[in-house]
Design an enzyme around this catalytic site. Sequence first.
Site, PDB file in Angstrom:
ATOM      1  N   ARG A 223       0.721  -0.809   0.198  1.00  0.00           N
ATOM      2  CA  ARG A 223       0.223   0.088   0.433  1.00  0.00           C
ATOM      3  C   ARG A 223       0.694   1.181  -0.282  1.00  0.00           C
ATOM      4  NH1 ARG A 223      -3.149  -2.346  -1.453  1.00  0.00           N
ATOM      5  NH2 ARG A 223      -5.337  -3.107  -0.500  1.00  0.00           N
ATOM      6  N   HIS A 271      -2.409   0.771  -9.371  1.00  0.00           N
ATOM      7  CA  HIS A 271      -2.293   0.354  -8.574  1.00  0.00           C
ATOM      8  C   HIS A 271      -3.291  -1.022  -9.960  1.00  0.00           C
ATOM      9  CE1 HIS A 271      -4.670  -1.085  -4.602  1.00  0.00           C
ATOM     10  NE2 HIS A 271      -4.264  -1.556  -5.062  1.00  0.00           N
TER      11      HIS A 271
HETATM   12  P1  NDP Z   1      -2.080 -12.280   4.473  1.00  0.00           P
HETATM   13  O1  NDP Z   1      -2.627 -11.150   5.162  1.00  0.00           O
HETATM   14  O2  NDP Z   1      -2.070 -13.264   3.863  1.00  0.00           O
HETATM   15  O3  NDP Z   1      -0.080 -11.673   5.460  1.00  0.00           O
HETATM   16  C1  NDP Z   1       0.138 -10.561   5.198  1.00  0.00           C
HETATM   17  C2  NDP Z   1       2.268 -11.011   5.563  1.00  0.00           C
HETATM   18  O4  NDP Z   1       1.852  -9.676   6.660  1.00  0.00           O
HETATM   19  C3  NDP Z   1       1.735 -12.256   6.646  1.00  0.00           C
HETATM   20  O5  NDP Z   1       3.272 -12.863   6.216  1.00  0.00           O
HETATM   21  C4  NDP Z   1       2.229 -11.494   8.258  1.00  0.00           C
HETATM   22  O6  NDP Z   1       3.044 -12.099   8.947  1.00  0.00           O
HETATM   23  C5  NDP Z   1       2.877 -10.232   7.484  1.00  0.00           C
HETATM   24  N1  NDP Z   1       3.420  -9.308   8.701  1.00  0.00           N
HETATM   25  C6  NDP Z   1       1.521  -7.697   9.489  1.00  0.00           C
HETATM   26  N2  NDP Z   1       1.955  -7.784   9.403  1.00  0.00           N
HETATM   27  C7  NDP Z   1       3.321  -7.607  10.228  1.00  0.00           C
HETATM   28  C8  NDP Z   1       4.168  -6.772  10.658  1.00  0.00           C
HETATM   29  N3  NDP Z   1       4.401  -5.888  11.767  1.00  0.00           N
HETATM   30  N4  NDP Z   1       5.564  -7.124  10.460  1.00  0.00           N
HETATM   31  C9  NDP Z   1       6.180  -8.077   9.739  1.00  0.00           C
HETATM   32  N5  NDP Z   1       5.083  -8.163   9.261  1.00  0.00           N
HETATM   33  C10 NDP Z   1       3.205  -8.605   9.045  1.00  0.00           C
HETATM   34  O7  NDP Z   1      -1.511 -10.591   2.809  1.00  0.00           O
HETATM   35  P2  NDP Z   1      -1.714 -11.289   2.024  1.00  0.00           P
HETATM   36  O8  NDP Z   1      -0.181 -11.892   1.218  1.00  0.00           O
HETATM   37  O9  NDP Z   1      -3.525 -11.525   1.352  1.00  0.00           O
HETATM   38  O10 NDP Z   1      -1.863 -10.173   1.321  1.00  0.00           O
HETATM   39  C11 NDP Z   1      -1.262  -8.996   1.018  1.00  0.00           C
HETATM   40  C12 NDP Z   1      -1.649  -7.312   1.018  1.00  0.00           C
HETATM   41  O11 NDP Z   1      -0.818  -6.856  -0.393  1.00  0.00           O
HETATM   42  C13 NDP Z   1      -2.639  -6.824   1.340  1.00  0.00           C
HETATM   43  O12 NDP Z   1      -3.265  -6.424   2.416  1.00  0.00           O
HETATM   44  C14 NDP Z   1      -2.987  -5.749   0.261  1.00  0.00           C
HETATM   45  O13 NDP Z   1      -2.363  -4.302   0.986  1.00  0.00           O
HETATM   46  C15 NDP Z   1      -1.839  -5.980  -1.252  1.00  0.00           C
HETATM   47  N6  NDP Z   1      -2.284  -6.502  -1.932  1.00  0.00           N
HETATM   48  C16 NDP Z   1      -2.019  -5.240  -3.627  1.00  0.00           C
HETATM   49  C17 NDP Z   1      -2.394  -5.807  -4.663  1.00  0.00           C
HETATM   50  C18 NDP Z   1      -2.042  -4.648  -5.519  1.00  0.00           C
HETATM   51  O14 NDP Z   1      -2.567  -4.495  -6.584  1.00  0.00           O
HETATM   52  N7  NDP Z   1      -1.173  -3.512  -5.137  1.00  0.00           N
HETATM   53  C19 NDP Z   1      -3.132  -6.790  -4.580  1.00  0.00           C
HETATM   54  C20 NDP Z   1      -2.958  -6.966  -3.737  1.00  0.00           C
HETATM   55  C21 NDP Z   1      -3.247  -7.435  -2.628  1.00  0.00           C
HETATM   56  P3  NDP Z   1       2.413 -13.001   9.942  1.00  0.00           P
HETATM   57  O15 NDP Z   1       2.662 -14.583   8.616  1.00  0.00           O
HETATM   58  O16 NDP Z   1       3.222 -13.624  11.170  1.00  0.00           O
HETATM   59  O17 NDP Z   1       1.140 -13.510  10.237  1.00  0.00           O
HETATM   60  C1  OXD Z   2      -6.395  -5.727  -2.957  1.00  0.00           C
HETATM   61  C2  OXD Z   2      -5.859  -4.819  -4.261  1.00  0.00           C
HETATM   62  O1  OXD Z   2      -6.522  -5.517  -1.860  1.00  0.00           O
HETATM   63  O2  OXD Z   2      -6.161  -4.881  -4.984  1.00  0.00           O
HETATM   64  O3  OXD Z   2      -6.958  -6.987  -3.200  1.00  0.00           O
HETATM   65  O4  OXD Z   2      -4.779  -3.976  -4.086  1.00  0.00           O
END
Ligand code: NDP
Ligand code: OXD
Length: 308
Positions: A223, A271
């Site tokens: 983000r 995005h």
């Molecule tokens: P998940 O919830 O599956 O994974 C999140 C990961 O981040 C986990 O490994 C978690 O750790 C880690 N994490 C969270 N907080 C912290 C922290 N404070 N310190 C270290 N690690 C942390 O999310 P997704 O993989 O499904 O998606 C990730 C992000 O990708 C979404 O939230 C969104 O913002 C972004 N996104 C962007 C898109 C785009 O088009 N640009 C499209 C889709 C998503 P742990 O494993 O230990 O819980």
């Molecule tokens: C999502 C994105 O969160 O598109 O799916 O960013």
Amino acid sequence: MTLLYTSDPERGRIWREIFAAEAPDVGFADPSEPHDPAAVRYLAAWSPSAELIASLPRLEILFSIGAGIDQFDMTRLPPHVRVVRMIEPGITAGMVEYAAMATLALHRNLIDYRVAQGEARWSPIKLVPAGERRVGVMGLGNLGQAVLKALAPFGFPLSGWSRSAHQIDGVTCHAGAAGMAAFLAECDILICLLPLTDATRGILCRDSLSRLPKGAALINVGRGGHLVEQDLLSLLDEGHLSGAVLDVTDPEPLPGDHPFWAHPRIIITPHVASMTRADSAARVLIANIRRHEAGEPLDGEVARNRGY
Ligand code: NDP
Ligand code: OXD
């Protein structure tokens, strides 16, 4: 029982058809058509207003249309309402493609060649083997792990960082604040795939980015709020970082006069790294409704107190 859908009309048309064929017992409505708010148990939305939520007395689950849930105002959501992020193969496939594209572009010096082209300068750069280009992913969730798996065949040394400890074959995993410096020190290309939470806002700042090796590059697909923009600009201009591929910004759309647009070492995309695919997402949603009815754990349920 009704699912209220408030997002893109074209996706809504496809979802309506799939629900009619595969889950006819779940009524499908959008806010513009007559429906009984008291029958709405499920809401599928990107950014529902507080008024809409307050109008649904029997709401049980808020389904995000996308993977992220940072757009929800949790303070306006009754505590009993469960929140579910979207985990579906279309989002994962798009993210894998984008992250691979951006990693290869940075690895193969595309930013340098774009600058050279602007100056009509024929200027080959010695090829660095993939085995000598270290790639690290922040966030080892659904998307971070899929991206690492897709990058493995190229031969990049891979590492990852998350909140809790992970073990992933072929990936050096680090966790928490204690593991961050060691992780950053081994990333020639850093990919941010974290969710935006109170703990991760501004995490890509001078303090963290200057721990990357000199000449490293950044891919931000998490983000815009993860990045401290001025710190990135300074580190690029000082030559500590060599480039950045940014799919997300804050705000979006990025204003026309923003310095990122014209920066020779920044590539911006609007995005689009991945997008929710209508058909697979509808089926994921139906499967989750069935799990809920059966009292089983939901796929992608968010821990509301943790913010992701
Ligand atoms: P998940 O919830 O599956 O994974 C999140 C990961 O981040 C986990 O490994 C978690 O750790 C880690 N994490 C969270 N907080 C912290 C922290 N404070 N310190 C270290 N690690 C942390 O999310 P997704 O993989 O499904 O998606 C990730 C992000 O990708 C979404 O939230 C969104 O913002 C972004 N996104 C962007 C898109 C785009 O088009 N640009 C499209 C889709 C998503 P742990 O494993 O230990 O819980
Ligand atoms: C999502 C994105 O969160 O598109 O799916 O960013």
